[in-house]
Design a protein around this motif. Structure first.
Motif, PDB file in Angstrom:
ATOM      1  N   VAL A  55       0.883  -1.163   0.000  1.00 43.98           N
ATOM      2  CA  VAL A  55       0.000   0.000   0.000  1.00 43.98           C
ATOM      3  C   VAL A  55       0.918   1.209   0.000  1.00 43.98           C
ATOM      4  N   MET A  56       0.792   2.039  -1.042  1.00 45.09           N
ATOM      5  CA  MET A  56       1.695   3.170  -1.202  1.00 45.09           C
ATOM      6  C   MET A  56       1.070   4.431  -0.607  1.00 45.09           C
ATOM      7  N   LEU A  57       1.781   4.988   0.333  1.00 42.99           N
ATOM      8  CA  LEU A  57       1.326   6.240   0.957  1.00 42.99           C
ATOM      9  C   LEU A  57       2.082   7.369   0.267  1.00 42.99           C
ATOM     10  N   ILE A  58       1.347   8.189  -0.470  1.00 40.90           N
ATOM     11  CA  ILE A  58       1.939   9.232  -1.313  1.00 40.90           C
ATOM     12  C   ILE A  58       1.497  10.608  -0.820  1.00 40.90           C
ATOM     13  N   ASP A  59       2.332  11.584  -1.093  1.00 37.48           N
ATOM     14  CA  ASP A  59       2.014  12.955  -0.688  1.00 37.48           C
ATOM     15  C   ASP A  59       1.882  13.032   0.841  1.00 37.48           C
ATOM     16  N   LEU A  60       2.905  12.521   1.502  1.00 33.19           N
ATOM     17  CA  LEU A  60       2.911  12.475   2.968  1.00 33.19           C
ATOM     18  C   LEU A  60       2.812  13.874   3.552  1.00 33.19           C
ATOM     19  N   LYS A  61       2.037  13.968   4.631  1.00 32.94           N
ATOM     20  CA  LYS A  61       1.843  15.276   5.257  1.00 32.94           C
ATOM     21  C   LYS A  61       2.965  15.627   6.224  1.00 32.94           C
ATOM     22  N   GLY A  62       3.785  14.654   6.557  1.00 32.26           N
ATOM     23  CA  GLY A  62       4.914  14.911   7.446  1.00 32.26           C
ATOM     24  C   GLY A  62       5.793  13.672   7.493  1.00 32.26           C
ATOM     25  N   GLN A  63       6.867  13.785   8.260  1.00 33.81           N
ATOM     26  CA  GLN A  63       7.771  12.643   8.376  1.00 33.81           C
ATOM     27  C   GLN A  63       7.086  11.513   9.154  1.00 33.81           C
ATOM     28  N   VAL A  64       7.271  10.303   8.702  1.00 32.51           N
ATOM     29  CA  VAL A  64       6.739   9.131   9.388  1.00 32.51           C
ATOM     30  C   VAL A  64       7.885   8.545  10.197  1.00 32.51           C
TER      31      VAL A  64
END
Ligand SMILES: [Cu+2]
Length: 155
Positions: A100-109
């Motif tokens: 599952v690709m998480l794109i356009d992250l809102k912040g650092q994970v």
């Protein structure tokens, strides 16, 4: 006595809703600052033939289902419209494979965080249901550097 019965009924209902697809070992790869994408990985086992058709997460603007394939000796990933989950068969989402690709992250994970991921699955009858997953964040490691699912690839 009545109260206990209601509590039990509520619990039974909650498990019934989630029993369709079992999620095991969910995790998300940690990112470095400015990194805009990362992968979520897990093992999914459906009770009945089901299809993973979408996913979403509050940490990402866009969430896609990806597969990785070898093209001219280079691992490439691409979005797929859905991922079949055959009854009783464990389907692995892992680095180098489906994810599952998480794109356009809102912040650092960051390592130690927990990322909520909502999976949308569809049964053969066309009925959709959602599965809430809490995925712990695991650190980057040296082996991950070459893996495009870690966000090295630009979307
Ligand atoms: Cu990807």
């Amino acid at each position: 006595m009545k109260r206990i019965f209601f509590a039990f009924a509520a619990l039974a209902l909650a498990t019934a809703v989630q029993a369709q697809v079992a999620v095991k070992d969910a995790w998300v790869r940690a990112t470095v600052p400015q990194q805009k994408a990362t992968g979520a990985f897990m093992q999914l086992t459906a009770e009945k033939d089901t299809r993973l058709v979408a996913a979403r997460s509050p940490v990402a603007g866009v969430v896609e289902i990806h597969e990785m394939t070898m093209v001219d000796n280079v691992m490439k990933m691409r979005a797929i419209p859905g991922l079949d989950l055959p009854a009783g068969k464990a389907v692995e989402l892992k680095p180098g494979g489906y994810h599952v690709m998480l794109i356009d992250l809102k912040g650092q994970v960051k390592e130690g965080d927990t990322v909520p991921v909502t999976l949308v699955v569809q049964g053969k009858d066309g009925k959709r249901e959602t599965i809430e997953v809490k995925a712990p964040v695991r650190p980057l490691n040296a082996a991950a550097q070459k893996d495009p699912s870690q966000g090295g690839m630009k979307h």
